[in-house]
Design a protein around this motif. Structure first.
Motif, mmCIF file in Angstrom:
data_model
loop_
_atom_site.group_PDB
_atom_site.id
_atom_site.type_symbol
_atom_site.label_atom_id
_atom_site.label_comp_id
_atom_site.label_asym_id
_atom_site.label_seq_id
_atom_site.Cartn_x
_atom_site.Cartn_y
_atom_site.Cartn_z
ATOM 1 N N PHE A 1 101.641 46.950 40.829
ATOM 2 C CA PHE A 1 102.964 46.368 41.000
ATOM 3 C C PHE A 1 103.515 46.747 42.371
ATOM 4 O O PHE A 1 103.203 47.801 42.916
ATOM 5 C CB PHE A 1 103.910 46.870 39.901
ATOM 6 C CG PHE A 1 103.475 46.512 38.508
ATOM 7 C CD1 PHE A 1 103.720 45.255 37.993
ATOM 8 C CD2 PHE A 1 102.791 47.438 37.724
ATOM 9 C CE1 PHE A 1 103.310 44.918 36.712
ATOM 10 C CE2 PHE A 1 102.370 47.116 36.446
ATOM 11 C CZ PHE A 1 102.619 45.856 35.938
ATOM 12 N N THR A 2 104.352 45.880 42.896
ATOM 13 C CA THR A 2 104.928 46.138 44.220
ATOM 14 C C THR A 2 106.124 47.078 44.164
ATOM 15 O O THR A 2 106.525 47.628 45.182
ATOM 16 C CB THR A 2 105.369 44.805 44.870
ATOM 17 O OG1 THR A 2 106.354 44.177 44.033
ATOM 18 C CG2 THR A 2 104.172 43.878 45.037
ATOM 19 N N SER A 3 106.713 47.260 42.956
ATOM 20 C CA SER A 3 107.872 48.137 42.820
ATOM 21 C C SER A 3 108.061 48.508 41.360
ATOM 22 O O SER A 3 107.502 47.867 40.463
ATOM 23 C CB SER A 3 109.142 47.452 43.339
ATOM 24 O OG SER A 3 109.459 46.322 42.530
ATOM 25 N N LYS A 4 108.853 49.530 41.109
ATOM 26 C CA LYS A 4 109.155 49.935 39.740
ATOM 27 C C LYS A 4 109.957 48.860 38.996
ATOM 28 O O LYS A 4 109.698 48.594 37.821
ATOM 29 C CB LYS A 4 109.901 51.271 39.735
ATOM 30 C CG LYS A 4 109.006 52.467 40.002
ATOM 31 C CD LYS A 4 107.898 52.588 38.960
ATOM 32 C CE LYS A 4 107.007 53.793 39.228
ATOM 33 N NZ LYS A 4 105.897 53.870 38.235
ATOM 34 N N PRO A 5 110.955 48.218 39.632
ATOM 35 C CA PRO A 5 111.669 47.139 38.936
ATOM 36 C C PRO A 5 110.741 46.012 38.498
ATOM 37 O O PRO A 5 110.919 45.438 37.408
ATOM 38 C CB PRO A 5 112.681 46.650 39.978
ATOM 39 C CG PRO A 5 112.953 47.860 40.814
ATOM 40 C CD PRO A 5 111.625 48.562 40.921
ATOM 41 N N GLU A 6 109.730 45.686 39.321
ATOM 42 C CA GLU A 6 108.781 44.643 38.942
ATOM 43 C C GLU A 6 107.951 45.093 37.750
ATOM 44 O O GLU A 6 107.675 44.314 36.825
ATOM 45 C CB GLU A 6 107.862 44.308 40.116
ATOM 46 C CG GLU A 6 106.877 43.190 39.788
ATOM 47 C CD GLU A 6 105.909 42.927 40.927
ATOM 48 O OE1 GLU A 6 106.100 41.923 41.632
ATOM 49 O OE2 GLU A 6 104.982 43.737 41.106
ATOM 50 N N GLU A 7 107.546 46.356 37.743
ATOM 51 C CA GLU A 7 106.776 46.914 36.634
ATOM 52 C C GLU A 7 107.579 46.863 35.335
ATOM 53 O O GLU A 7 107.070 46.455 34.290
ATOM 54 C CB GLU A 7 106.380 48.359 36.950
ATOM 55 C CG GLU A 7 105.568 49.034 35.863
ATOM 56 C CD GLU A 7 105.179 50.456 36.236
ATOM 57 O OE1 GLU A 7 104.970 51.272 35.318
ATOM 58 O OE2 GLU A 7 105.078 50.756 37.448
ATOM 59 N N ILE A 8 108.841 47.260 35.410
ATOM 60 C CA ILE A 8 109.709 47.244 34.232
ATOM 61 C C ILE A 8 109.910 45.816 33.721
ATOM 62 O O ILE A 8 109.838 45.555 32.514
ATOM 63 C CB ILE A 8 111.069 47.897 34.564
ATOM 64 C CG1 ILE A 8 110.891 49.413 34.741
ATOM 65 C CG2 ILE A 8 112.093 47.601 33.466
ATOM 66 C CD1 ILE A 8 112.132 50.114 35.244
ATOM 67 N N GLU A 9 110.133 44.877 34.627
ATOM 68 C CA GLU A 9 110.324 43.488 34.213
ATOM 69 C C GLU A 9 109.080 42.943 33.514
ATOM 70 O O GLU A 9 109.176 42.228 32.515
ATOM 71 C CB GLU A 9 110.659 42.595 35.405
ATOM 72 C CG GLU A 9 110.893 41.142 34.988
ATOM 73 C CD GLU A 9 111.139 40.208 36.159
ATOM 74 O OE1 GLU A 9 111.733 39.145 35.936
ATOM 75 O OE2 GLU A 9 110.729 40.534 37.282
#
Length: 277
Positions: free
Chosen positions: A54-62
């Motif tokens: 994932f490119t970021s934690k918010p993307e991972e969470i989504e």
């Protein structure tokens, strides 16, 4: 790029569902086709996640809160439909209704015991996001919470445990709607050759009826979705099919999720402007 790939996966599901006609006579074959399609799609998502990350934690969470549960939830749902239908009695009438009622009872018990009684269910249903970093990030599984035993069978590189919980909610709600449609069909047969009918798409009417329900515009909000659906089907001479399934697709479609309501607003404003000329 990664974000677009995950979003495209949801769009592919919608397109595949539209491609396959879910007529009652073909439901076993169609549910099997969707199960196979979703298994392959989930495998592709797993491969992409393991290789690209994932490119970021918010993307991972989504991904683990919204996107993967939609894919996995649909997979669980279509597999359940397949299993229910291949065991369904051939005879029509009371025998089939009793069978579907039994399946609905089991679904409700499972939902009550395994889903709705949990603290996580209340967290998710309330719309809270403050603990998402604990529930939907990889490597955050807390075994001290007394988790279900299947946690030991999941792939920790492609699951946070709670993504499966959300998928179970999605699958259960879809299955509930499916079984209810079998027990108490909403469809009403109407005579043909009438001048008054709905001339827009079925999705447009489904979007409208959910908006009316959400805004409490009918009977002060006391009229349920099923009752509103039944009235509109009779009024506009149309069979809407599985409206709950269609609504789930709307929630994750690209672009505006309220495309028909947006179009109505523009059309009304243009009509008002004509009167001013």
């Amino acid at each position: 790029m990664t974000h677009r790939i995950y979003r495209d996966a949801i769009l592919r599901i919608s397109e595949e569902e539209q491609r396959i006609s879910f007529e009652s006579s073909h439901i076993i074959d169609n549910s099997y086709q969707m199960t196979s399609f979703l298994r392959e799609l989930l495998a592709q998502m797993k491969q992409h996640t393991l290789t690209k990350g994932f490119t970021s934690k918010p993307e991972e969470i989504e991904f683990f809160r919204k996107i993967k549960p939609q894919i996995l939830g649909k997979l669980i749902y279509y597999n359940k439909v397949y299993r229910v239908e291949i065991s369904c009695p051939i005879a029509d009438g009371k025998c089939r209704e009793k069978y579907y009622s039994g399946e609905l009872h089991r679904l409700k018990e499972e939902y009550r015991e395994q889903i709705s009684s949990s603290d996580f269910f209340r967290y998710y249903r309330s719309g809270r996001t403050d603990l998402d970093h604990e529930f939907f990030e990889l490597g955050k599984i807390n075994f001290n919470n007394g988790l279900d035993s299947y946690v030991f069978e999941i792939d920790p590189q492609f699951s946070t445990y709670y993504d499966y919980k959300v998928a179970s909610i999605v699958a259960s709600e879809l299955m509930y709607s499916y079984l209810m449609s079998k027990i108490k069909p909403d469809f009403v047969e109407l005579p043909e050759d009438k001048d008054f009918y709905w001339s827009d798409s079925k999705n447009a009417l489904i979007e409208l009826l959910y908006a009316l329900h959400a805004a409490h515009s009918i009977s002060g909000g006391r009229a349920g979705i099923r009752k509103i659906t039944g009235v509109l089907q009779v009024l506009f001479r149309i069979k809407l099919g599985d409206i709950h399934h269609a609504f789930h697709r709307m929630k994750v479609r690209n672009g505006s999720r309220t495309a028909f309501l947006d179009r109505l607003k523009i059309a009304l404003e243009q009509y008002m402007d004509k009167d001013l000329l």
